[in-house]
Design a protein around this motif. Structure first.
Motif, PDB file in Angstrom:
ATOM      1  N   ILE A 203      19.216  18.207   5.724  1.00  0.00           N
ATOM      2  CA  ILE A 203      18.077  18.766   5.090  1.00  0.00           C
ATOM      3  C   ILE A 203      17.373  17.133   4.320  1.00  0.00           C
ATOM      4  CG2 ILE A 203      16.918  20.013   3.221  1.00  0.00           C
ATOM      5  CD1 ILE A 203      19.479  21.673   2.778  1.00  0.00           C
ATOM      6  N   SER A 204      15.960  17.133   4.485  1.00  0.00           N
ATOM      7  CA  SER A 204      15.360  15.994   4.124  1.00  0.00           C
ATOM      8  C   SER A 204      15.041  16.167   2.848  1.00  0.00           C
ATOM      9  CB  SER A 204      14.307  15.824   4.880  1.00  0.00           C
ATOM     10  OG  SER A 204      13.339  14.757   4.466  1.00  0.00           O
ATOM     11  N   LEU A 205      15.397  15.261   1.637  1.00  0.00           N
ATOM     12  CA  LEU A 205      15.356  15.542   0.109  1.00  0.00           C
ATOM     13  C   LEU A 205      14.772  14.316  -0.351  1.00  0.00           C
ATOM     14  CD1 LEU A 205      18.873  17.020  -0.404  1.00  0.00           C
ATOM     15  CD2 LEU A 205      16.801  18.288  -0.235  1.00  0.00           C
ATOM     16  N   THR A 206      13.948  14.690  -1.564  1.00  0.00           N
ATOM     17  CA  THR A 206      13.229  13.713  -2.479  1.00  0.00           C
ATOM     18  C   THR A 206      13.369  14.106  -3.757  1.00  0.00           C
ATOM     19  OG1 THR A 206      11.365  13.492  -0.433  1.00  0.00           O
ATOM     20  CG2 THR A 206      10.969  12.342  -2.613  1.00  0.00           C
ATOM     21  N   THR A 207      13.884  12.986  -4.391  1.00  0.00           N
ATOM     22  CA  THR A 207      14.078  13.137  -5.836  1.00  0.00           C
ATOM     23  C   THR A 207      12.605  13.326  -6.555  1.00  0.00           C
ATOM     24  OG1 THR A 207      13.931  10.826  -6.312  1.00  0.00           O
ATOM     25  CG2 THR A 207      16.026  11.968  -5.750  1.00  0.00           C
ATOM     26  N   LYS A 208      12.484  13.790  -7.505  1.00  0.00           N
ATOM     27  CA  LYS A 208      11.131  13.954  -8.312  1.00  0.00           C
ATOM     28  C   LYS A 208      10.804  12.805  -8.687  1.00  0.00           C
ATOM     29  CE  LYS A 208      12.820  17.062 -11.139  1.00  0.00           C
ATOM     30  NZ  LYS A 208      13.091  18.112 -12.260  1.00  0.00           N
ATOM     31  N   ASP A 209      11.371  11.646  -9.111  1.00  0.00           N
ATOM     32  CA  ASP A 209      10.903  10.250  -9.285  1.00  0.00           C
ATOM     33  C   ASP A 209      10.377   9.709  -8.121  1.00  0.00           C
ATOM     34  OD1 ASP A 209      11.407  10.467 -12.097  1.00  0.00           O
ATOM     35  OD2 ASP A 209      13.202   9.456 -12.077  1.00  0.00           O
ATOM     36  N   ASP A 210      11.017   9.851  -7.037  1.00  0.00           N
ATOM     37  CA  ASP A 210      10.588   9.258  -5.934  1.00  0.00           C
ATOM     38  C   ASP A 210       9.158   9.767  -5.413  1.00  0.00           C
ATOM     39  OD1 ASP A 210      12.437   7.258  -5.304  1.00  0.00           O
ATOM     40  OD2 ASP A 210      13.506   8.337  -4.069  1.00  0.00           O
ATOM     41  N   VAL A 211       9.154  11.141  -5.681  1.00  0.00           N
ATOM     42  CA  VAL A 211       7.904  11.761  -5.397  1.00  0.00           C
ATOM     43  C   VAL A 211       6.783  10.946  -5.776  1.00  0.00           C
ATOM     44  CG1 VAL A 211       6.261  13.810  -5.623  1.00  0.00           C
ATOM     45  CG2 VAL A 211       8.865  14.270  -5.022  1.00  0.00           C
ATOM     46  N   GLY A 212       7.121  10.849  -7.235  1.00  0.00           N
ATOM     47  CA  GLY A 212       6.052   9.765  -8.055  1.00  0.00           C
ATOM     48  C   GLY A 212       5.865   8.576  -7.397  1.00  0.00           C
ATOM     49  N   ARG A 213       6.943   7.921  -7.162  1.00  0.00           N
ATOM     50  CA  ARG A 213       6.756   6.562  -6.368  1.00  0.00           C
ATOM     51  C   ARG A 213       6.119   6.415  -5.150  1.00  0.00           C
ATOM     52  NH1 ARG A 213      12.496   6.773  -8.187  1.00  0.00           N
ATOM     53  NH2 ARG A 213      13.025   5.658 -10.286  1.00  0.00           N
ATOM     54  N   LEU A 214       6.389   7.342  -4.116  1.00  0.00           N
ATOM     55  CA  LEU A 214       5.892   7.435  -3.018  1.00  0.00           C
ATOM     56  C   LEU A 214       4.596   7.827  -2.980  1.00  0.00           C
ATOM     57  CD1 LEU A 214       9.147   9.140  -1.054  1.00  0.00           C
ATOM     58  CD2 LEU A 214       8.039   6.908  -0.761  1.00  0.00           C
ATOM     59  N   THR A 215       3.903   8.438  -4.056  1.00  0.00           N
ATOM     60  CA  THR A 215       2.519   8.884  -4.100  1.00  0.00           C
ATOM     61  C   THR A 215       1.927   7.537  -4.608  1.00  0.00           C
ATOM     62  OG1 THR A 215       3.172  11.018  -5.200  1.00  0.00           O
ATOM     63  CG2 THR A 215       0.979  10.050  -5.668  1.00  0.00           C
ATOM     64  N   VAL A 216       2.483   6.695  -5.329  1.00  0.00           N
ATOM     65  CA  VAL A 216       2.035   5.320  -5.672  1.00  0.00           C
ATOM     66  C   VAL A 216       1.852   4.531  -4.201  1.00  0.00           C
ATOM     67  CG1 VAL A 216       2.272   3.121  -6.996  1.00  0.00           C
ATOM     68  CG2 VAL A 216       2.683   5.480  -8.159  1.00  0.00           C
ATOM     69  N   LYS A 217       2.970   4.554  -3.633  1.00  0.00           N
ATOM     70  CA  LYS A 217       2.698   3.683  -2.397  1.00  0.00           C
ATOM     71  C   LYS A 217       1.876   4.397  -1.546  1.00  0.00           C
ATOM     72  CE  LYS A 217       6.632   1.266  -3.039  1.00  0.00           C
ATOM     73  NZ  LYS A 217       6.493  -0.331  -2.877  1.00  0.00           N
ATOM     74  N   ALA A 218       1.537   5.780  -1.378  1.00  0.00           N
ATOM     75  CA  ALA A 218       0.563   6.188  -0.659  1.00  0.00           C
ATOM     76  C   ALA A 218      -0.921   5.739  -1.013  1.00  0.00           C
ATOM     77  CB  ALA A 218       0.446   7.519  -0.284  1.00  0.00           C
ATOM     78  N   LEU A 219      -1.129   5.489  -2.202  1.00  0.00           N
ATOM     79  CA  LEU A 219      -2.093   5.111  -2.876  1.00  0.00           C
ATOM     80  C   LEU A 219      -2.610   3.604  -2.674  1.00  0.00           C
ATOM     81  CD1 LEU A 219      -2.322   6.721  -6.537  1.00  0.00           C
ATOM     82  CD2 LEU A 219      -4.087   6.929  -4.751  1.00  0.00           C
ATOM     83  N   LEU A 220      -1.581   2.787  -2.623  1.00  0.00           N
ATOM     84  CA  LEU A 220      -1.786   1.370  -2.144  1.00  0.00           C
ATOM     85  C   LEU A 220      -1.618   0.983  -0.797  1.00  0.00           C
ATOM     86  CD1 LEU A 220       0.902  -0.016  -5.054  1.00  0.00           C
ATOM     87  CD2 LEU A 220      -1.748   0.146  -4.982  1.00  0.00           C
ATOM     88  N   HIS A 221      -1.761   2.070   0.045  1.00  0.00           N
ATOM     89  CA  HIS A 221      -1.675   1.971   1.367  1.00  0.00           C
ATOM     90  C   HIS A 221      -2.623   3.120   1.724  1.00  0.00           C
ATOM     91  CE1 HIS A 221       2.036  -0.384   0.447  1.00  0.00           C
ATOM     92  NE2 HIS A 221       1.883  -0.930   1.503  1.00  0.00           N
ATOM     93  N   PRO A 222      -3.787   2.891   1.547  1.00  0.00           N
ATOM     94  CA  PRO A 222      -4.884   3.966   1.920  1.00  0.00           C
ATOM     95  C   PRO A 222      -5.272   4.101   3.219  1.00  0.00           C
ATOM     96  CG  PRO A 222      -6.142   2.154   0.860  1.00  0.00           C
ATOM     97  CD  PRO A 222      -4.646   1.700   0.806  1.00  0.00           C
ATOM     98  N   SER A 223      -4.969   3.033   4.119  1.00  0.00           N
ATOM     99  CA  SER A 223      -5.279   3.068   5.653  1.00  0.00           C
ATOM    100  C   SER A 223      -4.179   3.792   6.175  1.00  0.00           C
ATOM    101  CB  SER A 223      -5.532   1.745   6.220  1.00  0.00           C
ATOM    102  OG  SER A 223      -6.618   1.124   5.587  1.00  0.00           O
ATOM    103  N   ALA A 224      -2.924   3.767   5.845  1.00  0.00           N
ATOM    104  CA  ALA A 224      -1.931   4.193   6.375  1.00  0.00           C
ATOM    105  C   ALA A 224      -1.779   5.802   6.019  1.00  0.00           C
ATOM    106  CB  ALA A 224      -0.292   3.366   6.170  1.00  0.00           C
TER     107      ALA A 224
END
Length: 330
Positions: A203-224
């Motif tokens: 199963i592919s899993l994500t911790t709740k804190d990583d959900v937040g961190r990865l949201t930030v990463k997505a914001l900082l890489h808008p083109s990707a």
């Protein structure tokens, strides 16, 4: 004028919204305004949380999420808008319909705003378009409607020669690690586990804190992350892998194990939907996970510089501590 993104978060004090908001505010120097649109009821019932958000630098906008005038004002000067509202087993059908109606209204108003360029709808879970069968899964219907609304706007904008309309990012995280590592499946005090089938399914899993961190990463890489489902996770593991880590962190003693046949899970799922039981969604999602519905060909963490995530040991450590209390010895 600052080139930093201004953010509006709707649902910041909810189940997953708290983690997304926390990580955004922890990285507030990377952004411009971070505004939180919330209701008078939330301000009244959660004063300590609201005060804490203010102290962290959040701008609080109080209004009615069903009032278009309030929303239009909230969108002023905003570049990215979030909707970390959770459509899960705890939301009854009527509540899920209301969330869909709200999000489609927000999408329409955001698209009409002269400043808003991107919308992050309530995803943060299993990919609802993973395969042909995904479109028929009952828990996916609400989110599919939201995706359709965004794509319709995109098509309309292209047809009018107005660019690509309101941009969007579907952040797909798979199930939260905390939901899979819960006491009902991995009982730390009783040292017993309930596994699906033979427990070998990954199963592919994500911790709740990583959900937040990865949201930030997505914001900082808008083109990707533009106009796509961004499939990210913390780690991938089978229930047997998870059990082994629980055993290791609780002294090495073997736990007692019960295996639930897939046939039994499907029976419980079918009965729950027939009865209108709110747990039906939970059964369906667990079946999807067990059937490999989160095992994407590759994860997209690398596209947004999001490879530095929590691992299985970290997640199990948190689960053990939450069940027995910090500082307890097993």
């Amino acid at each position: 004028m600052s080139s930093k993104q201004n953010l509006l978060i709707i649902g910041a004090t909810g189940y997953i919204g708290t983690h997304i908001t926390s990580q955004i505010l922890a990285n507030k120097t990377s952004f411009g305004r971070t505004a939180i649109f919330t209701s008078p009821h939330t301000v009244e019932k959660k004063p300590d949380i609201i005060d804490g958000l203010k102290k962290q630098g959040a701008e609080i906008i109080v209004g009615d999420t069903t009032n278009e005038d309030d929303l239009v004002k909230a969108f002023q000067g905003i570049i990215n808008s979030f909707s970390p509202l959770q459509m899960n087993k705890h939301n009854h059908k009527r509540r899920r319909r209301a969330i869909v109606a709200s999000q489609t209204t927000w999408i329409k108003l955001a698209s009409q705003s002269p400043t808003v360029t991107r919308f992050f709808p309530s995803e943060y879970g299993t990919d609802i378009e993973y395969g042909p069968e995904s479109a028929t899964e009952k828990p996916h219907q609400a989110k599919l409607q939201v995706r359709a609304a965004l794509r319709e706007l995109e098509a309309e904008a292209k047809g009018k020669g107005e660019g690509k309309g309101l941009e969007y990012t579907f952040l797909v995280t798979g199930p939260y690690a905390e939901a899979v590592l819960r006491a009902a499946s991995f009982d730390v005090k009783g040292k017993k586990a309930v596994l699906m089938g033979d427990g070998k399914g990954r199963i592919s899993l994500t911790t709740k804190d990583d959900v937040g961190r990865l949201t930030v990463k997505a914001l900082l890489h808008p083109s990707a992350s533009k106009n796509r489902a961004l499939r990210v996770n913390s780690f991938t593991a089978s229930e047997l892998d998870i059990l082994a880590e629980f055993e290791r962190q609780t002294g090495g003693e073997k736990w007692s194990v019960q295996h639930m046949p897939f046939e039994e899970l499907r029976r419980l799922e079918s009965e729950a939907w027939e009865k209108g039981d709110p747990m039906a969604t939970g059964y369906t999602l667990r079946r999807i996970w067990a059937e490999g519905g989160t095992l994407y060909e590759e994860r997209d963490n690398g596209l947004v510089d999001g490879e530095d995530t929590e691992g299985l040991g970290d997640a199990v450590g948190v689960a053990v501590a939450s069940q027995v209390g910090q500082g307890s010895h097993l």
